[in-house]
Structures are given as C-alpha cells and as structure tokens.
Design an enzyme around this catalytic site. Sequence first.
Site, mmCIF file in Angstrom:
data_model
loop_
_atom_site.group_PDB
_atom_site.id
_atom_site.type_symbol
_atom_site.label_atom_id
_atom_site.label_comp_id
_atom_site.label_asym_id
_atom_site.label_seq_id
_atom_site.Cartn_x
_atom_site.Cartn_y
_atom_site.Cartn_z
ATOM 1 N N HIS A 123 27.206 9.601 -2.918
ATOM 2 C CA HIS A 123 27.843 9.907 -4.198
ATOM 3 C C HIS A 123 28.581 11.239 -4.115
ATOM 4 O O HIS A 123 28.095 12.184 -3.475
ATOM 5 C CB HIS A 123 26.790 9.992 -5.304
ATOM 6 C CG HIS A 123 26.112 8.681 -5.560
ATOM 7 N ND1 HIS A 123 26.749 7.618 -6.141
ATOM 8 C CD2 HIS A 123 24.844 8.250 -5.307
ATOM 9 C CE1 HIS A 123 25.917 6.595 -6.243
ATOM 10 N NE2 HIS A 123 24.747 6.952 -5.733
ATOM 11 N N ARG A 142 13.117 2.639 -6.974
ATOM 12 C CA ARG A 142 13.476 4.039 -7.161
ATOM 13 C C ARG A 142 12.203 4.829 -7.470
ATOM 14 O O ARG A 142 11.352 4.336 -8.215
ATOM 15 C CB ARG A 142 14.444 4.199 -8.333
ATOM 16 C CG ARG A 142 15.725 3.371 -8.219
ATOM 17 C CD ARG A 142 16.431 3.390 -9.553
ATOM 18 N NE ARG A 142 17.667 2.631 -9.601
ATOM 19 C CZ ARG A 142 17.730 1.324 -9.911
ATOM 20 N NH1 ARG A 142 16.628 0.638 -10.168
ATOM 21 N NH2 ARG A 142 18.893 0.723 -9.976
HETATM 22 C C1 LIG Z 1 17.816 0.594 -5.906
HETATM 23 C C2 LIG Z 1 18.144 1.926 -5.319
HETATM 24 C C3 LIG Z 1 19.468 2.327 -5.139
HETATM 25 C C4 LIG Z 1 19.777 3.576 -4.636
HETATM 26 N N1 LIG Z 1 21.068 3.887 -4.325
HETATM 27 C C5 LIG Z 1 21.357 5.100 -3.811
HETATM 28 C C6 LIG Z 1 22.677 5.430 -3.430
HETATM 29 O O1 LIG Z 1 23.574 4.600 -3.432
HETATM 30 N N2 LIG Z 1 22.930 6.704 -3.039
HETATM 31 C C7 LIG Z 1 21.956 7.656 -3.007
HETATM 32 O O2 LIG Z 1 22.267 8.794 -2.729
HETATM 33 N N3 LIG Z 1 20.682 7.354 -3.287
HETATM 34 C C8 LIG Z 1 20.355 6.097 -3.663
HETATM 35 N N4 LIG Z 1 19.072 5.765 -3.923
HETATM 36 C C9 LIG Z 1 18.043 6.758 -3.710
HETATM 37 C C10 LIG Z 1 17.647 6.855 -2.236
HETATM 38 O O3 LIG Z 1 17.441 5.592 -1.690
HETATM 39 C C11 LIG Z 1 16.382 7.671 -2.147
HETATM 40 O O4 LIG Z 1 16.559 8.863 -2.847
HETATM 41 C C12 LIG Z 1 16.009 8.020 -0.712
HETATM 42 O O5 LIG Z 1 16.005 6.887 0.102
HETATM 43 C C13 LIG Z 1 14.650 8.659 -0.748
HETATM 44 O O6 LIG Z 1 14.215 8.886 0.548
HETATM 45 P P1 LIG Z 1 12.747 9.412 0.807
HETATM 46 O O7 LIG Z 1 12.637 9.683 2.237
HETATM 47 O O8 LIG Z 1 12.439 10.504 -0.156
HETATM 48 O O9 LIG Z 1 11.789 8.223 0.330
HETATM 49 P P2 LIG Z 1 11.492 6.816 0.994
HETATM 50 O O10 LIG Z 1 12.655 6.245 1.665
HETATM 51 O O11 LIG Z 1 10.841 5.994 -0.062
HETATM 52 O O12 LIG Z 1 10.447 7.166 2.115
HETATM 53 C C14 LIG Z 1 9.121 7.486 1.851
HETATM 54 C C15 LIG Z 1 8.313 7.029 3.052
HETATM 55 O O13 LIG Z 1 6.985 7.509 2.904
HETATM 56 C C16 LIG Z 1 6.111 6.521 3.374
HETATM 57 N N5 LIG Z 1 4.806 6.762 2.760
HETATM 58 C C17 LIG Z 1 4.445 6.576 1.464
HETATM 59 N N6 LIG Z 1 3.157 6.915 1.279
HETATM 60 C C18 LIG Z 1 2.711 7.349 2.482
HETATM 61 C C19 LIG Z 1 1.450 7.821 2.929
HETATM 62 N N7 LIG Z 1 0.393 7.924 2.100
HETATM 63 N N8 LIG Z 1 1.306 8.163 4.231
HETATM 64 C C20 LIG Z 1 2.359 8.059 5.102
HETATM 65 N N9 LIG Z 1 3.579 7.603 4.710
HETATM 66 C C21 LIG Z 1 3.742 7.257 3.426
HETATM 67 C C22 LIG Z 1 6.762 5.217 2.939
HETATM 68 O O14 LIG Z 1 6.301 4.105 3.684
HETATM 69 C C23 LIG Z 1 8.223 5.514 3.148
HETATM 70 O O15 LIG Z 1 8.688 5.109 4.411
HETATM 71 C C24 LIG Z 1 18.728 4.489 -4.364
HETATM 72 C C25 LIG Z 1 17.411 4.090 -4.517
HETATM 73 C C26 LIG Z 1 17.120 2.811 -4.932
HETATM 74 C C27 LIG Z 1 15.699 2.352 -4.967
#
Ligand SMILES: Cc1cc2nc3c(=O)[nH]c(=O)nc-3n(C[C@H](O)[C@H](O)[C@H](O)COP(=O)(O)OP(=O)(O)OC[C@H]3O[C@@H](n4cnc5c(N)ncnc54)[C@H](O)[C@@H]3O)c2cc1C
Length: 477
Positions: A49, A309
Amino acid sequence: MYDIIIIGGGVVGALCAEALSKYDAKILLLEASYDLAAGATGANSGIVHAGFDAKTGSLKAKFNVRGAELMPALCKRLGAGYKNNGSLVIGFSGDEEQLAELYARGVENGVKELALLGKEELHKIEPNVSPDAVAALYAPTAGIVCPYSLAIAAAGVAMDNGTELEYNCRVTGIEKTEKGYKVGCENGKFFETKYIINCAGLHSDDIAALVGDTSFTVTPRRGEYILLDRTQGGTVSHTVFVCPSAMGKGILVSPTFDGNLILGPTSENVTDKEDKKTTYEGLQKVLEGARRSVPGVRAAAITSFTGLRAVGSTGDFIIRKSADNFLTFAGIESPGLSSAPALAEYAEQTLLSDGAVSKKKDCYKTERRPAKFMSELSFDEKNEYIKKDPAYGRIVCRCEEVTEGEIRDALINNPPAKTLDAVKRRVRAGMGRCQGGFCSPVVIGMIADRLGIPYERVEKCGEGSYITTGRTKGDVK
Ligand SMILES: Cc1cc2nc3c(=O)[nH]c(=O)nc-3n(C[C@H](O)[C@H](O)[C@H](O)COP(=O)(O)OP(=O)(O)OC[C@H]3O[C@@H](n4cnc5c(N)ncnc54)[C@H](O)[C@@H]3O)c2cc1C
C-alpha cells in the site's frame, strides 16, 4: 543459550531475523507450523500500500509509508518479486468527498505522487473498470509482492547467516530466568534466550500474556478470496480498490505478482483463530464486489482461500515492550505486509539500543539469488542449466513448467521445504490450473526420498495431513 529468540515465522518475524542475522548473535526462529508464512503472510492480497489509508500520526501510517519506501530495494536484494503497478481507489457518484479526504490524508502521511483522476483519465489508464466509476485516487507508488516468497527469502538469508529455524515448534510457556527467558514448546522442546521478539501474529497476545502483559487482545477478522487463472491476470493492470469502510479496504481486483488475478477479501469478525474455511456466501460476495468495480471479471477460479487479519484492541499496530528484553509486535493487520520492512528496521534499532546486538559479523550475506524459474529463462539459458544438470530439463509440474532440479533445490536450500505445500510456495509446483493433480505424485516421492520417510508419511501442510494411505497396486511393504 540463544541471544535472541523470534517467535513466529511470518513476514515480520522472518524480516526481523534477516535484519539481525548480520550481527554476532545466536538467533533462533520458532514457527508453530510446518512452514514459514503459515499465518496472515500466507493468505493476503499482496499489496504494498502507498500509505494514504491509515490515520495520520498512527503507527500504521508511519510504518506503512516507510515500509513501502524500503520494499523495492529489499525485494531486489532478497531476490523476491516486487512490481510497481500503482493502485486506484475508484469512486462512484457520491464518493468524491471520500476520495478527496483520502488524498489529503495521503499527502499528510507523506505519500508521494498521489493524484485525483477524473472519469476520462481513469478509464484511459484502466479501461476495464466500471463505466459507473466517475473518479479515482491514483497512487503510482503502490506495488504488488508475493508475500510468502518474501518471508521465505528473508528467512533463507537469515539461515545462511547462521540463524536456526525450528518448524512445528509452538511456544506454549515462557519463564523468566536469571539470564533471560526459558521458552517451552508444545512438542516438549525448550530453549534459553536473553531476548525475545514476539511476532506471533494472531497469537501475539497469548505470547505477551505468558510474561504478564495482558494490556491488549488480538481478534481474528476473516477475509475470503478467489484466485483466478493466469489467463485473467491482465484484466486490470493496477490494483483496483473501492472506497474503504470501518471494516477495511473493501473488495479489490488486482493482478498478483505471479500474473494471476486476485479478488477479495470479505471482512467478517470471528472468534476462532483457526477459522480458515471458505463459504459459498463469502465467495459470492467477493465475486459481486469485484464485478461492481470491474464488470468483466470472469469466474475462472483456480482456488479460493481465507486469510485471518490480526486485529489489535487499540485499533493501531501494538508495538511495545511486554517485559524487559521482550519486544512485541501485535495487531499487525493490514498494512502489515507493506510495513514489515520498516518493522524489522525498528526491531534492529531497538535491539541495538538495548545492547542485545552490537558488533556485526566479519562476513555475512545480504543478498539472495533471485527466484529465477526455469520457465522464465531463454532457450539458451535453459540449455546452459540442463548441460550442467539434466534434472533442470525434466519437467514435473506441467502447468507451471517446474523442473525436477528446481524441486530438489527447494528441498535442500534454506529454508528447506518439508511438505507438499512448502514445495509449492517455493517453486510453484502445483500452483497452476490443475492444482497439483499431475505433479503431486512425483513431488511426494521426492520429499519422501529427501526426508527418508515412507511415501504415505509425506504431509500436505503439517502434522497428520497425509495425502496417501497406502499403495493400491504392487508391493505393499
Ligand atoms: C485478508 C488479509 C488481507 C491483507 N492484505 C494486505 C495487503 O494487501 N497489504 C498489506 O500490507 N497487508 C495486508 N494484510 C496484512 C498482512 O498480511 C499482515 O500484516 C502480515 O502478514 C503480518 O505478518 P506477521 O508476521 O505479523 O504475522 P503472521 O503472518 O500471521 O505470522 C505469525 C506467525 O506466528 C506463528 N505463530 C503463532 N503462534 C505461535 C506460537 N505460539 N509459537 C510459534 N509460532 C507461532 C504463526 O504460525 C505464523 O506463521 C492482510 C491480511 C489479511 C488477513
């Protein structure tokens, strides 16, 4: 004793690992699932974005604008795909005021090159949008990435620099010790560390609560998608949004980095953090919403999926110290992917100022060979590869033209693929129109050989997700 444990191998955890792996520190990345990017990172729109949507002054706005700025060079360095296709928020009659507000907010947030377009200009640059669209906010700096490839590439570089990775390691307990923390996992393993970075996505509140931080909660909001065949990828060239609402950015129509067309997501608050089912009603909503913006969208679906999300209770990203030497990233909902490079930059600065890292390694890797697929090479380039190794000449996945050599590399290279879906995410075998109907038997055999396990024990996507139960013909031993 580790210096740093990162909990969660999504895009945020993987990029934090990559950023910190250049320092002289012993780092462990713990992922609950069978592969990286198993949470929101594996199921989202893949849009970088521009940064006009988030409230001015919010963490979302700050990290989005900085992340989008860092993303092109980061993707280039990591060999992950990025395309600067630009985005359009289209407006129907009555939406003009909201478009003007978004424009003003974008300018205040520091987004460059934003422009308001009239009907004629809009239809000139994106001819297939609805004839009822009367105006648009154009953001030329927006882009598209393949989110899971980015996380996999970042973790790969981190591992090449010595970071360790444990799949299937769900953190269930954290104890304070004299020197730091003892981290216990569901599978009985435990590890000691001086510093923890909590990047557990939807479960980041549960992880923070393990050290007594119950100041926030994270709840799931479902988003269903339809992915269309590559033949539809050119329906639009920009990412086409409608005006946002309190529940999000609405249903978009966008090309993906890999050339498909993506439609979605819906937006529905739920309570189950594992609720990834798709529904008839949800997918109907997606199709209707997409056709409102781009009436010619065809129902040429090759798959559908749901992303969850991680909605934080503060309405903004939650970035805080949950305890001493314990950094939490929570509520990283959209624009979390766009913000991830900037969140990793923040983690690096925080750990430097906390003294958790200081000296860089004498020698470390910052680049990864671009994920060049055989199918993208010229005839002569292909021949060069095949001369060196005939496995690059044997096509296993016919839809995506993926060779045996590429699949073998995915099983060996950091971070290694151990399941059918993990192979698919690295080299696209099974990602095409037949969705693995033809190549899966061969890929399963290659995984079994590599892991030294029987064919029937190969999993699709984690514990117990066996694909075959036994042989139907021949030797059953
Ligand atoms: C429908 C949707 C559309 C989106 N579209 C966009 C977009 O177009 N552009 C944008 O900028 N953002 C978008 N986002 C947001 C974006 O996808 C997220 O902000 C980003 O992927 C978050 O990454 P993360 O690493 O924080 O979390 P995640 O990708 O959720 O990773 C967290 C990880 O932690 C692991 N985990 C959880 N609990 C534990 C535990 N107890 N022990 C060990 N591991 C654990 C999980 O298995 C997972 O792999 C979207 C999100 C969604 C759901």
